[in-house]
Design a protein around this motif. Structure first.
Motif, PDB file in Angstrom:
ATOM      1  N   CYS A  45      26.457  22.570  48.394  1.00 45.51           N
ATOM      2  CA  CYS A  45      25.735  21.567  47.594  1.00 45.51           C
ATOM      3  C   CYS A  45      24.254  21.930  47.516  1.00 45.51           C
ATOM      4  O   CYS A  45      23.695  22.506  48.460  1.00 45.51           O
ATOM      5  N   GLY A  46      23.639  21.518  46.425  1.00 45.76           N
ATOM      6  CA  GLY A  46      22.183  21.596  46.303  1.00 45.76           C
ATOM      7  C   GLY A  46      21.651  22.999  46.491  1.00 45.76           C
ATOM      8  O   GLY A  46      22.154  23.986  45.928  1.00 45.76           O
ATOM      9  N   ILE A  64      28.616  27.069  52.606  1.00 44.69           N
ATOM     10  CA  ILE A  64      27.225  27.248  53.026  1.00 44.69           C
ATOM     11  C   ILE A  64      26.627  25.866  53.222  1.00 44.69           C
ATOM     12  O   ILE A  64      26.704  25.020  52.319  1.00 44.69           O
ATOM     13  N   SER A  65      26.058  25.627  54.399  1.00 42.06           N
ATOM     14  CA  SER A  65      25.477  24.312  54.649  1.00 42.06           C
ATOM     15  C   SER A  65      24.455  24.402  55.772  1.00 42.06           C
ATOM     16  O   SER A  65      24.770  24.917  56.851  1.00 42.06           O
ATOM     17  N   GLN A  66      23.261  23.938  55.499  1.00 44.50           N
ATOM     18  CA  GLN A  66      22.243  23.906  56.554  1.00 44.50           C
ATOM     19  C   GLN A  66      22.732  23.010  57.680  1.00 44.50           C
ATOM     20  O   GLN A  66      22.807  23.428  58.827  1.00 44.50           O
ATOM     21  N   LEU A  68      14.612  22.532  41.288  1.00 43.09           N
ATOM     22  CA  LEU A  68      15.097  21.539  42.258  1.00 43.09           C
ATOM     23  C   LEU A  68      13.992  21.163  43.245  1.00 43.09           C
ATOM     24  O   LEU A  68      13.743  19.975  43.503  1.00 43.09           O
ATOM     25  N   LYS A  69      13.308  22.178  43.787  1.00 39.69           N
ATOM     26  CA  LYS A  69      12.228  21.897  44.752  1.00 39.69           C
ATOM     27  C   LYS A  69      11.162  21.022  44.115  1.00 39.69           C
ATOM     28  O   LYS A  69      10.694  20.062  44.712  1.00 39.69           O
ATOM     29  N   LYS A 113      18.327  14.177  54.594  1.00 39.72           N
ATOM     30  CA  LYS A 113      18.465  15.581  55.007  1.00 39.72           C
ATOM     31  C   LYS A 113      19.937  15.983  55.134  1.00 39.72           C
ATOM     32  O   LYS A 113      20.304  17.099  54.812  1.00 39.72           O
TER      33      LYS A 113
HETATM   34  C1  F6R Z   1      17.372  20.584  48.576  1.00 38.96           C
HETATM   35  C2  F6R Z   1      18.247  20.265  49.680  1.00 38.96           C
HETATM   36  C3  F6R Z   1      19.611  19.791  49.381  1.00 38.96           C
HETATM   37  C4  F6R Z   1      20.607  20.414  50.361  1.00 38.96           C
HETATM   38  C5  F6R Z   1      21.995  19.850  50.136  1.00 38.96           C
HETATM   39  C6  F6R Z   1      23.010  20.490  51.031  1.00 38.96           C
HETATM   40  O1  F6R Z   1      16.119  20.961  48.992  1.00 38.96           O
HETATM   41  O2  F6R Z   1      17.867  20.361  50.810  1.00 38.96           O
HETATM   42  O3  F6R Z   1      19.955  20.071  48.067  1.00 38.96           O
HETATM   43  O4  F6R Z   1      20.585  21.802  50.183  1.00 38.96           O
HETATM   44  O5  F6R Z   1      21.970  18.470  50.368  1.00 38.96           O
HETATM   45  O6  F6R Z   1      22.749  20.237  52.371  1.00 38.96           O
HETATM   46  P1  F6R Z   1      23.391  21.127  53.486  1.00 38.96           P
HETATM   47  O7  F6R Z   1      22.845  22.497  53.348  1.00 38.96           O
HETATM   48  O8  F6R Z   1      22.989  20.481  54.796  1.00 38.96           O
HETATM   49  O9  F6R Z   1      24.864  21.107  53.287  1.00 38.96           O
END
Ligand code: F6R
Length: 608
Positions: A298-299, A344-346, A483-484, A603
């Motif tokens: 996502c994102g 992929i996910s932070q 997006l940023k 977040k």
């Molecule tokens: C944009 C941003 C969001 C995340 C998205 C996915 O700056 O931070 O678009 O990238 O919500 O989040 P994760 O990576 O945690 O799955």
């Protein structure tokens, strides 16, 4: 970024001040200095470069004294040499400063007209001169400090030592952080809790507009009018290191500047810096055998995946299906067990990404997770985990996680190409060499583009709409730039493939819609320049983000040209991420939005 330490102590302070500076090294700096008062006299040692040089100076010429201040300087005004290094001394006043005194040139002219002579190129010296002037006029240190604070403007953390007042330090904050540490019979000041960690864990953070008078056993906090205010004393946690903004105004800024460091950590897991080869990847996914790759996220993480698609297809000749997770999970896409899937996910907790993962798992695919949080659900449910090692990302707008995701995906794509025989040993070495050089180039770029990004942001903040364009891997980057910008400045922005311009968005072009074109001098450059021409012909204003070769090759008039070093195609997306991040960041700061916690955003998105 500069680091500040101060001690009002009972035993010699010089060595302890340098130790504390060492804990602030992570911010980056280019000179350092320490000053003490001994027998009623101020003295200092300063040195260009690393702390090691300062220590050598101190070994050769030790400094006595139980009250002192110290500083690591990250040059803004004036070159990083010993003369410009802090502490600055003027007539018995010693000053260390982090930040920028914005009205320094008018103050400097005013003070010069009064006959004062300046010996450095720094903005900080005006603070020392103002204080010296007020002391000369008969004000005591407290009154001089308050009067000075009402003359200077900008962002600053200051610690001041007066020769005729050896048992006190004065401090002030307007922007960069500053903490008071409470010890037993000694008191401390520092840019953050980490600097003070070995001395004390009892901390009071100053807030903007605070002036502190720190003695051996107490601290009094005043506002700039001299009225006493009270601030809580807190016990700093072991986690202070990870949640501290350091000297930055926002986590996002800190995270942007951390990128060279965290990317090298990430890369060291995936490539061998010495042999310049990729390290073998987790055996659960055999890239040599998979028929294709499904990527979902996502994102920002999705946009990293989109750039990854270009790499897997180009270097490993591996077809990639990619979709945003909220679509992927419902698309009823036919899947084969010969495919592998990457998520992929932070955070590793994003609901749609997790649901897509489970869908693939049910279909018998091997699952790989490119995550920052290793204990996350997405990591736990995957067959292979590819950590991005970015460290905690606190700012809601993802920055360092994005570039670390890219670094990991680039390494995986090269590894996959090697396994599939589409990347030769020579190509592997050349590609890895570029990756290895990347952190150094990032650090350099961050250094050189910052002032231009800041002034350009002021321009950008006047517009309501912005269009980003790019080709190849610069296309997803254009979407990331948009997006940023929209996330944190709330300016409406769209990212398009440059070739799509004439299929619709060109209708929007006029002088009120700046077009930011991301165009390194690569295989697509000429085509992107043609698109720029289409914009220019319709009175559009262009902000051109290119490299040295691109800047030399284009003669089109632009609103601004941001020129980055020439770099190889494999690392261009990471390097070109830096201006788009800084542009969004400074525009948001200028517009006064809540940069780290933009409205309506979270977040970690754990609901659908
Ligand atoms: C944009 C941003 C969001 C995340 C998205 C996915 O700056 O931070 O678009 O990238 O919500 O989040 P994760 O990576 O945690 O799955």
């Amino acid at each position: 970024m500069c680091g500040i330490v101060g001690i009002v102590g009972t035993k010699p302070v010089a060595g302890r001040l340098v130790d504390a500076l060492r804990r602030l090294e992570y911010r980056g700096y280019d000179s350092a200095g320490v000053a003490t008062i001994h027998d009623g006299v101020l003295d200092r040692r300063r040195a260009e470069g690393k702390l090691f040089n300062l220590e050598k100076r101190l070994d050769a010429e030790p400094l006595a004294g139980v009250t002192g201040i110290a500083h690591t300087r990250w040059a803004t005004h004036g070159v990083p040499n010993e003369t410009n290094a802090h502490p600055h001394f003027v007539e018995g006043v010693a000053v260390v400063h982090n930040g920028i005194i914005e009205n320094f040139s008018e103050l400097r002219e005013e003070l010069k007209a009064e006959g004062r002579e300046f010996s450095t190129q720094t903005d900080t010296e005006v603070v020392a001169h103002l204080l010296a002037k007020y002391v000369r006029q008969g004000l005591d240190p407290r009154a001089a400090m308050l009067k000075m604070l009402n003359r200077v403007s900008g962002a600053y953390a200051l610690v001041v030592m007066f020769q005729n007042d050896p048992d006190r330090l004065m401090a002030a904050r307007s922007g960069p952080p500053l903490a008071i540490g409470f010890g037993a019979g000694e008191m401390f000041l520092g840019s953050d809790a980490i600097a003070l960690a070995p001395f004390t864990n009892e901390i009071t953070y100053l807030v903007d507009g605070d002036c502190a008078i720190v003695t051996r056993d107490n601290a009094t906090i005043l506002d700039f009018q001299g009225r006493e205010v009270s601030r809580p004393r807190q016990i700093s946690q072991a986690t202070a290191y990870v949640v501290d903004k350091g000297n930055h105004r926002h986590f996002m800024e800190k995270e942007i500047y951390e990128q060279p460091e965290v990317i090298s950590h990430a890369l060291s897991q995936y490539v061998d810096f010495v042999s310049q080869k990729v390290r073998p990847v987790a055996s659960e996914i055999d890239f040599a055998k998979v028929s294709s790759l499904a990527i979902s996220a996502c994102g920002t993480a999705y946009l990293a995946g989109l750039i990854g698609k270009y790499w897997f297809e180009r270097y490993a000749r591996l077809p990639v299906e990619i979709d945003v997770a909220s679509e992927f999970r419902y698309r009823e896409m036919p899947l084969l067990p010969t495919q592998a899937a990457l998520f992929i996910s932070q955070s590793g907790e994003t609901a749609d990404t997790l649901a897509s993962l489970r869908y693939c798992k049910e279909n018998g695919l091997k699952i790989g997770a490119v995550v920052n949080v290793r204990e996350s659900t997405i990591a736990r449910e995957s067959d292979a985990v590819f950590p991005i090692m970015a460290g905690p990302e606190i700012g809601v707008a993802s920055t360092k996680a994005f570039t670390c995701q890219l670094a990991v995906l680039a390494s995986l794509a090269i590894g996959a190409g090697k396994a599939r025989g589409t990347v030769s040993p020579e190509d592997e070495q050349a590609l890895v060499r570029h990756l290895v050089e990347m952190p150094r180039i990032m650090a350099r770029v961050l250094n050189i583009i910052q002032p231009q990004m800041e002034s350009l942001s002021r321009e950008l903040s006047k517009f309501n709409d912005v269009l980003y364009l790019g080709r190849g891997t610069s296309f997803p980057l254009a979407m990331e730039g948009a997006l940023k910008l929209k996330e944190i400045s709330y300016i409406h922005a769209e990212g398009y493939a440059a070739g799509e311009l004439k299929h619709g968005p060109i209708a929007l072009i006029d002088e009120n819609m700046p077009v930011i074109v991301i165009a390194p001098y690569d295989r697509f450059f000429d085509k992107t320049v043609s698109n720029m021409q289409e914009v220019a012909a319709r009175g559009g204003r262009i902000i051109f983000i290119t490299d040295e070769a691109g800047a030399a090759a284009s003669t089109l008039p632009t609103m601004a040209t941001i020129t980055l070093p020439n770099v190889d195609e494999i690392i261009a997306p990471m390097i070109f991420s830096l201006p788009i991040q800084l542009l969004a960041y400074h525009t948001a700061v200028f517009m006064g939005t809540d940069v780290d916690q933009p409205r309506n955003l979270a977040k970690s998105v754990t609901v659908e």
